[in-house]
Scaffold this active site. Structure first.
Site, PDB file in Angstrom:
ATOM      1  N   LYS A  81       0.691 -12.607  -0.510  1.00  0.00           N
ATOM      2  CA  LYS A  81       0.763 -12.775   0.883  1.00  0.00           C
ATOM      3  C   LYS A  81       1.506 -11.769   2.070  1.00  0.00           C
ATOM      4  O   LYS A  81       1.567 -11.433   3.162  1.00  0.00           O
ATOM      5  CB  LYS A  81       1.363 -14.203   1.353  1.00  0.00           C
ATOM      6  CG  LYS A  81       1.693 -15.313   0.695  1.00  0.00           C
ATOM      7  CD  LYS A  81      -0.731 -15.681   1.203  1.00  0.00           C
ATOM      8  CE  LYS A  81      -0.896 -16.899   0.220  1.00  0.00           C
ATOM      9  NZ  LYS A  81      -0.343 -16.348  -1.081  1.00  0.00           N
ATOM     10  N   GLU A 135      -1.964 -23.455  -3.515  1.00  0.00           N
ATOM     11  CA  GLU A 135      -2.991 -23.230  -5.136  1.00  0.00           C
ATOM     12  C   GLU A 135      -3.118 -23.937  -5.887  1.00  0.00           C
ATOM     13  O   GLU A 135      -2.015 -24.217  -6.602  1.00  0.00           O
ATOM     14  CB  GLU A 135      -2.876 -21.674  -5.184  1.00  0.00           C
ATOM     15  CG  GLU A 135      -2.840 -21.173  -4.076  1.00  0.00           C
ATOM     16  CD  GLU A 135      -2.709 -18.670  -4.735  1.00  0.00           C
ATOM     17  OE1 GLU A 135      -2.446 -18.614  -5.545  1.00  0.00           O
ATOM     18  OE2 GLU A 135      -2.631 -18.411  -3.922  1.00  0.00           O
ATOM     19  N   CYS A 166       0.096  -9.086 -10.244  1.00  0.00           N
ATOM     20  CA  CYS A 166      -0.546  -9.906 -11.050  1.00  0.00           C
ATOM     21  C   CYS A 166      -1.854  -9.038 -11.439  1.00  0.00           C
ATOM     22  O   CYS A 166      -2.960  -8.675 -10.487  1.00  0.00           O
ATOM     23  CB  CYS A 166      -0.634 -11.309 -10.949  1.00  0.00           C
ATOM     24  SG  CYS A 166       0.467 -12.865 -10.177  1.00  0.00           S
ATOM     25  N   SER A 226      -5.451 -20.498  -6.245  1.00  0.00           N
ATOM     26  CA  SER A 226      -5.390 -18.647  -6.690  1.00  0.00           C
ATOM     27  C   SER A 226      -6.995 -17.775  -7.379  1.00  0.00           C
ATOM     28  O   SER A 226      -7.962 -18.996  -7.776  1.00  0.00           O
ATOM     29  CB  SER A 226      -4.487 -19.002  -8.228  1.00  0.00           C
ATOM     30  OG  SER A 226      -4.844 -17.998  -8.960  1.00  0.00           O
TER      31      SER A 226
END
Ligand SMILES: CC(C)(O)[C@@H](O)C(=O)O
Ligand code: FES
Ligand SMILES: [Mg+2]
Length: 563
Positions: A125, A447, A195, A473
């Site tokens: 975000k 998510e 990630c 996700s």
């Protein structure tokens, strides 16, 4: 016109003596008051690997802004790490944090009349949050990505955090023992960085590079590599130059820039969240963009990159293979990228890509040649039907067939759904419905990574569909449709589905249909009662009250003073 056109309202004239007195205390000297003040929105946080390396980058940017003749003013922005909050009530704050980040950057920069802003972020975000603020304020700005994590290793496999989510599914399905689960947990996240697959953070960093709001190559660099720090310093230099030249975000964030971003997202196989975030940013930038634009571009752009979640490689592999510039150059020479769009450097996209080869090197497996794509068309399809009159977003990768018709298995929350999957209650052919997880109902569109990973882990990826008014996700794949709108909380058809009703997901036909007669649906609608809001105070309540449909990006300032 001077470079401190905004900040002079706090630094010049007799009446501003007290303001200058304050600024002297933070390091301003007599000669500094006519320099531009540059906000440095620092997303540093120790809660998550995504943001833990950012302070070092912020310090590098600070030093360079000074060296380039401007006055950096650092402030912190928050982060919610989806990897930490996933699957819990806390995940409801995730999308909400996008608005909080946007609001906080706008507040800090406009409240203190800053002349420009360099925003550094790592987790999902941080990027859309910063870009919303940048588009709203329209002051010279650049986005610096904190960088991707490197892959972990176990048993000859490259790991990301999503390997751990999928391992949970395999473990519950009895296909993996405790020891292996623990080994994956220990090795999945080997250091700092966001990630590592083409999940949401790497998708949005790639989108911003494509939009000209970040330097080329910067969106796939590893957080821990020296080139990341060097590119941060270069970004600071470019920003100060943009302040001098008054290159404004809305000159860059044009309709063409959004189209370029969508094309790149399709080519790299990016996250469904990009749909939500680009719609939100277009609202802030005053650019017309709708769900249908994603469909139009998808039809022209193949998926070229073999990246996780459904593919093989991670973002650092993409970087080695030529990164986003290589992908963009292929799109440009094949006529699906606007070369005349502007970048923050003042050059056009075509100019910036001038030295990039037209085709990728044949010696790497990550970026496929244009005529040998992974999928012929983009993987993010917009579905409509009586279940989604305002649309839903399907991600069609990693599955053998892109349609299913089956009985609805209805769950009123993510937790209920995950429990049923782990208890082996979901059978091949089922269409799982997870509702009251929408922008208002959740609130905040959690998510559904745990349920979708559990489906994959149980080996049901090809035979079970899942639809939700929540989100996914970037790590999710399968026969999944999210952002189903209107959401259950406002009485969308998804609220009227009953256990065992027949549902069709057909990505080829772009259809999401509930096979129940209009008459029966009217009957159900008449007896439907809106539920009590889950939160009536605090930030989740404020968000739920203000938020728009996901088809407009789930933003909180869509039409505040209209009608
Ligand atoms: C945890 C993840 C992988 O970061 C996810 O939140 C995403 O959206 O990609
Ligand atoms: S949790 Fe931060 S990028 Fe995935
Ligand atoms: Mg996420």
């Amino acid at each position: 016109m001077s470079d401190n056109r905004r900040s002079q309202v706090i630094t010049s004239g007799v009446a501003r003596s007290p303001n200058r007195a304050m600024l002297r205390a933070v390091g301003f000297g007599d000669n500094d008051f006519n320099k531009p003040i540059v906000g440095l929105a620092n997303g540093y946080s120790t809660i998550t690997p995504c943001n833990m390396g950012i302070n070092a980058l912020a310090l590098r940017a600070e030093a360079q802004i000074k060296a380039s003749g401007a006055m950096p003013q650092m402030f912190g922005t928050i982060t919610i790490s989806d990897g930490i909050s996933m699957g819990t009530e806390g995940m409801k704050y995730s999308l909400v944090s996008r608005e909080v980040i946007a609001d906080s950057i706008e507040t800090a920069c406009n409240g203190q009349s800053m002349d420009g802003v360099l925003a550094i972020g790592g987790c999902d975000k941080n990027m859309p949050g910063a870009m919303l603020a940048i588009a709203r304020m329209n002051i010279p700005a650049i986005f610096v990505y904190g960088g991707t994590i490197k892959p972990g290793h176990y048993n000859g496999q490259d790991l990301t955090v999503v390997s751990a989510f999928e391992a949970v599914g395999q473990h519950s399905a009895g296909k993996m023992g405790d020891e292996e689960l623990m080994a994956i947990e220990r090795n999945a996240c080997p250091g700092a960085g966001s990630c590592g697959g083409m999940y949401t953070a790497n998708t949005m960093s790639s989108a911003f590079e494509a939009m000209g709001m970040s330097l080329i190559y910067s969106s796939t660099m590893a957080a821990e590599d020296q080139e990341k720090a060097d590119s941060t310093a270069k970004s600071a230099e470019v920003l100060v130059d943009a302040i001098r030249k008054q290159i404004l975000p809305r000159q860059i964030l044009t309709r063409k820039a959004f189209e370029n971003a969508i094309a790149v997202i399709m080519a790299v196989g990016g996250s469904t969240n990009a749909v939500l975030h680009l719609l939100a940013i277009s609202n802030a930038a005053g650019v017309e963009l709708s769900l249908d634009d994603f469909e139009t571009i998808r039809a022209k752009v193949p998926v070229l990159c073999d990246l996780k979640p459904s593919g093989k490689y991670v973002a650092t592999d993409l970087h080695k293979a030529g990164g986003i510039p290589q992908v963009m150059k292929m799109l440009l020479v094949n006529g699906v990228l606007h070369g005349d769009a502007l970048t923050i450097t003042g050059q056009t996209i075509a100019e910036v890509l001038a030295n990039v080869p037209d085709a990728p090197s044949p010696d790497q497996p990550v970026i496929h040649a244009w005529d040998n794509p992974i999928y012929k068309q983009g993987h993010l399809a917009i579905l409509r039907g009586n279940l989604a009159t305002e649309g839903g977003v399907a991600k069609i990768t990693g599955i053998k067939k892109a349609n299913i018709t089956g009985p609805a298995r209805v769950f009123e929350s993510e937790e209920e759904c995950l429990k049923a999957i782990l208890d082996k209650q979901i059978k091949p052919g089922d269409v799982v419905v997870v509702r009251y997880e929408g922008p208002k109902g959740g609130p905040g569109m959690r998510e559904m990574l745990a349920p979708t990973s559990a489906i994959i882990g149980a080996g049901l990826g090809d035979s079970v569909g899942l639809i939700t008014d929540g989100r996914f996700s970037g790590g999710t794949y399968g026969l999944v449709v999210g952002h189903v709108a209107p959401e259950a909380f406002v009485g969308g058809t998804i609220a009227l589905v009953q256990e065992g009703d027949s549902i069709t997901i057909d990505a080829g036909q772009r259809l999401l249909e509930l096979h129940v007669s209009d008459q029966e649906l009217e009957k159900r609608r008449a007896s439907w009662q809106p539920p009590q809001p889950r939160y009536t105070k605090g930030v989740l309540a404020k968000y739920a009250k203000l938020v728009s449909s996901s088809c407009f990006g789930a933003v909180t300032d869509l039409d505040l003073f209209e009608g």
